[in-house]
Design a protein around this motif. Structure first.
Motif, PDB file in Angstrom:
ATOM      1  N   VAL A  21       0.823  -1.206   0.000  1.00 46.27           N
ATOM      2  CA  VAL A  21       0.000   0.000   0.000  1.00 46.27           C
ATOM      3  C   VAL A  21       0.854   1.253   0.000  1.00 46.27           C
ATOM      4  O   VAL A  21       2.064   1.221   0.166  1.00 46.27           O
ATOM      5  N   PHE A  22       0.190   2.357  -0.187  1.00 45.05           N
ATOM      6  CA  PHE A  22       0.772   3.673  -0.194  1.00 45.05           C
ATOM      7  C   PHE A  22       0.965   4.158   1.235  1.00 45.05           C
ATOM      8  O   PHE A  22       0.379   3.648   2.175  1.00 45.05           O
ATOM      9  N   LEU A  27       0.048   9.358   0.208  1.00 44.40           N
ATOM     10  CA  LEU A  27      -0.558   8.550  -0.857  1.00 44.40           C
ATOM     11  C   LEU A  27       0.333   8.546  -2.094  1.00 44.40           C
ATOM     12  O   LEU A  27      -0.136   8.593  -3.213  1.00 44.40           O
ATOM     13  N   LEU A 364      -1.622   4.243  -8.211  1.00 41.48           N
ATOM     14  CA  LEU A 364      -2.580   4.050  -7.120  1.00 41.48           C
ATOM     15  C   LEU A 364      -3.748   3.175  -7.565  1.00 41.48           C
ATOM     16  O   LEU A 364      -4.319   2.436  -6.760  1.00 41.48           O
ATOM     17  N   ASN A 367      -2.509  -0.190  -7.302  1.00 45.99           N
ATOM     18  CA  ASN A 367      -2.567  -0.569  -5.883  1.00 45.99           C
ATOM     19  C   ASN A 367      -3.959  -1.046  -5.499  1.00 45.99           C
ATOM     20  O   ASN A 367      -4.119  -2.034  -4.789  1.00 45.99           O
ATOM     21  N   LEU A 368      -4.978  -0.313  -5.950  1.00 46.04           N
ATOM     22  CA  LEU A 368      -6.350  -0.687  -5.600  1.00 46.04           C
ATOM     23  C   LEU A 368      -6.680  -2.067  -6.157  1.00 46.04           C
ATOM     24  O   LEU A 368      -7.307  -2.886  -5.468  1.00 46.04           O
ATOM     25  N   ARG A 431      -7.317   0.019   4.363  1.00 44.70           N
ATOM     26  CA  ARG A 431      -6.486   0.735   3.401  1.00 44.70           C
ATOM     27  C   ARG A 431      -7.214   0.928   2.069  1.00 44.70           C
ATOM     28  O   ARG A 431      -7.045   1.944   1.393  1.00 44.70           O
ATOM     29  N   LEU A 435      -7.914   4.481   0.151  1.00 45.55           N
ATOM     30  CA  LEU A 435      -7.513   4.662  -1.239  1.00 45.55           C
ATOM     31  C   LEU A 435      -8.722   4.969  -2.127  1.00 45.55           C
ATOM     32  O   LEU A 435      -8.642   5.795  -3.042  1.00 45.55           O
ATOM     33  N   HIS A 438      -9.631   8.631  -1.962  1.00 45.87           N
ATOM     34  CA  HIS A 438      -8.681   9.462  -2.712  1.00 45.87           C
ATOM     35  C   HIS A 438      -8.930   9.358  -4.219  1.00 45.87           C
ATOM     36  O   HIS A 438      -8.967  10.370  -4.928  1.00 45.87           O
TER      37      HIS A 438
END
Length: 484
Positions: A21-22, A27, A364, A367-368, A431, A435, A438
């Motif tokens: 994760v960030f 982020l 990101l 990441n998701l 998390r 995310l 954001h």
């Protein structure tokens, strides 16, 4: 069997999510889950093979020159494994070829002796004896903790119509051997999984939803063998042969080579007939889907399937060798063997959007995707690990945590390992929530991305709901019954 001890089992949640994760404040961490690939950081496609696959899908019939400029009439089988003595090299090359496999930390740090041992096992005519590594008493005492998602689980309002379209198709492929087997298969509710993951699809896209439900059902049917150590789950060559056949279909080949030299024996083999039936269904379904896909979407689906099939081969080799991977390696391989990345591409297909430019320019978003996959996979591990471990299959995180623990005065029980895995799912859920907020703000004016983010969140909650509802995982047994 070589076992790589974990330093501190109680640090496992941070070990996993710390790489996935960030940073909460900025982020800005571009590392994807255990990957941190250069391609993701530069905004490139995550799979370096997709360009080659795209070129192949544009002109499948064109003969291709080799490195020496010689033209061959048939494309070499990139995913076949005729020479299993090169197993270790093939795995490394597969990892390099597929950036989705990421930086396989476990593979890179594995010793030559470990890879050599696995390669020898692949070459052997018999599998290594599977030993019980977790006491039956520990398994009997284990129970599933409460699993939850912050995102509500929904079901597509046309589920019954989708189910009716899919069920006979599923029965025609599998041809259950008894009424009891047929009843169990229907209790698994395979099409329901897709209708949980894609509940908001517009009615005009229903044909694509049905096609996707069939494709995911096909993958689940194949997964029953791919994930079973008593079948293809520990048979590297059989797994490689199927991978070769599937890739041949995806590349557009109308004929599939079969590992049979005696045509009469092949014709009379019930196993081969069943395999042909399954592959024919895949070919026909792909023929329906691929003309409606854009070239880039088609290339990404084929690319993601290649990564999935490569990972299945690695998993089968490890199972055959009775080798228990470390946490890093397991998470790398587990991410691909769940076929969720191909499912995400199919999600784009259903919603009618090709989001490549947006998806692969934003780490990101990668990441998701990765966090969603990890959440679903670990929830699956929690609900299925008890039965798997009882059958000698330790390719799940609770089993790995239990087996790899260092000796201490207060050793972990199998229940402790399940509880640790469950706590990781809770951390991943938190998390993902952060995310999501954001990304939804960042893409407030991009309706396609908003829809895709919703697909990911629905996949997270939908998979969990399906794991707990489907007869496939028999969670009643996992909670209450006695193991044999």
């Amino acid at each position: 069997m070589e076992m790589l001890a974990l330093r501190n089992l109680h640090d496992v949640p941070s070990l996993i999510v710390g790489h996935s994760v960030f940073s909460a404040e900025g982020l800005s961490d571009t590392k994807t889950t255990f990957q941190g690939t250069e391609g993701s950081q530069k905004g490139e496609s995550r799979n370096s093979a997709s360009g080659d696959i795209l070129a192949t899908t544009i002109n499948l019939a064109s003969p291709l020159p080799d490195a020496n400029g010689m033209v061959h009439t048939q494309r070499p089988g990139r995913y076949s494994s005729e020479d299993v003595t090169c197993f270790a090299a093939e795995v490394v090359q597969g990892a390099l070829r597929n950036q989705q496999l990421g930086s396989l930390l476990g593979l890179q740090t594995a010793s030559g002796a470990v890879l050599g041992s696995i390669s020898e096992s692949v070459l052997g005519t018999t599998k290594k004896e599977r030993k019980r590594l977790i006491p039956i008493t520990d398994l009997e005492d284990a129970r599933i903790p409460h699993l939850s998602s912050s995102f509500a689980s929904e079901l597509h309002p046309c589920y019954e119509a989708v189910r009716k379209e899919c069920e006979q198709w599923i029965l025609d492929i599998t041809r259950p051997s008894s009424a009891q087997a047929q009843s169990f298969l229907l209790d698994c509710q395979l099409p329901r999984l897709v209708c949980h993951c894609l509940p908001g699809v517009a009615e005009h896209a229903l044909p694509r939803l049905v096609q996707t439900a069939k494709m995911i059902s096909w993958l689940l049917i194949a997964d029953d063998e791919d994930d079973d150590p008593r079948k293809m789950g520990s048979d590297y060559m059989a797994t490689s042969n199927r991978a070769h056949s599937v890739m041949a279909i995806l590349y557009g080949s109308k004929s599939i080579s079969e590992p049979w030299h005696d045509s009469q024996a092949a014709e009379n083999s019930a196993t081969l007939k069943a395999e042909r039936r399954v592959l024919d269904a895949f070919r026909q379904l792909w023929a329906e889907i691929q003309p409606s896909m854009s070239l880039t979407l088609r290339a990404r689906f084929v690319s993601s399937m290649a990564a999935y099939l490569d990972s299945l081969k690695i998993q089968a080799a490890f199972r055959r060798a009775n080798y228990i991977p470390d946490v890093h390696f397991y998470m790398d391989i587990r991410r691909q063997t769940s076929f969720m990345y191909p499912a995400f591409v199919l999600g784009e297909y259903v919603i009618g959007d090709d989001l490549e430019r947006s998806l692969y320019r934003d780490p990101l978003l990668a990441n998701l995707e990765n966090l969603t996959v990890d959440f679903a996979n670990l929830c699956n591990d929690v609900v299925s690990c008890r039965q798997e471990a009882n059958e000698g299959d330790y390719f799940n995180l609770p089993s790995i945590l239990y087996i790899k623990q260092e000796k201490s005065f207060s050793p972990l029980t199998f229940q402790d390992a399940i509880n640790i895995t469950t706590s990781i799912t809770g951390d991943l859920d938190n998390r993902i929530t952060l995310l999501q907020e954001h990304l939804e703000n960042a893409y407030s004016s991009h309706s396609g991305m908003h829809t895709y983010i919703k697909v990911l969140l629905n996949s997270m909650s939908g998979c969990l709901t399906w794991f707990l509802e489907s007869g496939r995982y028999n969670t009643t047994l996992s909670r209450n019954s006695t193991l044999q």
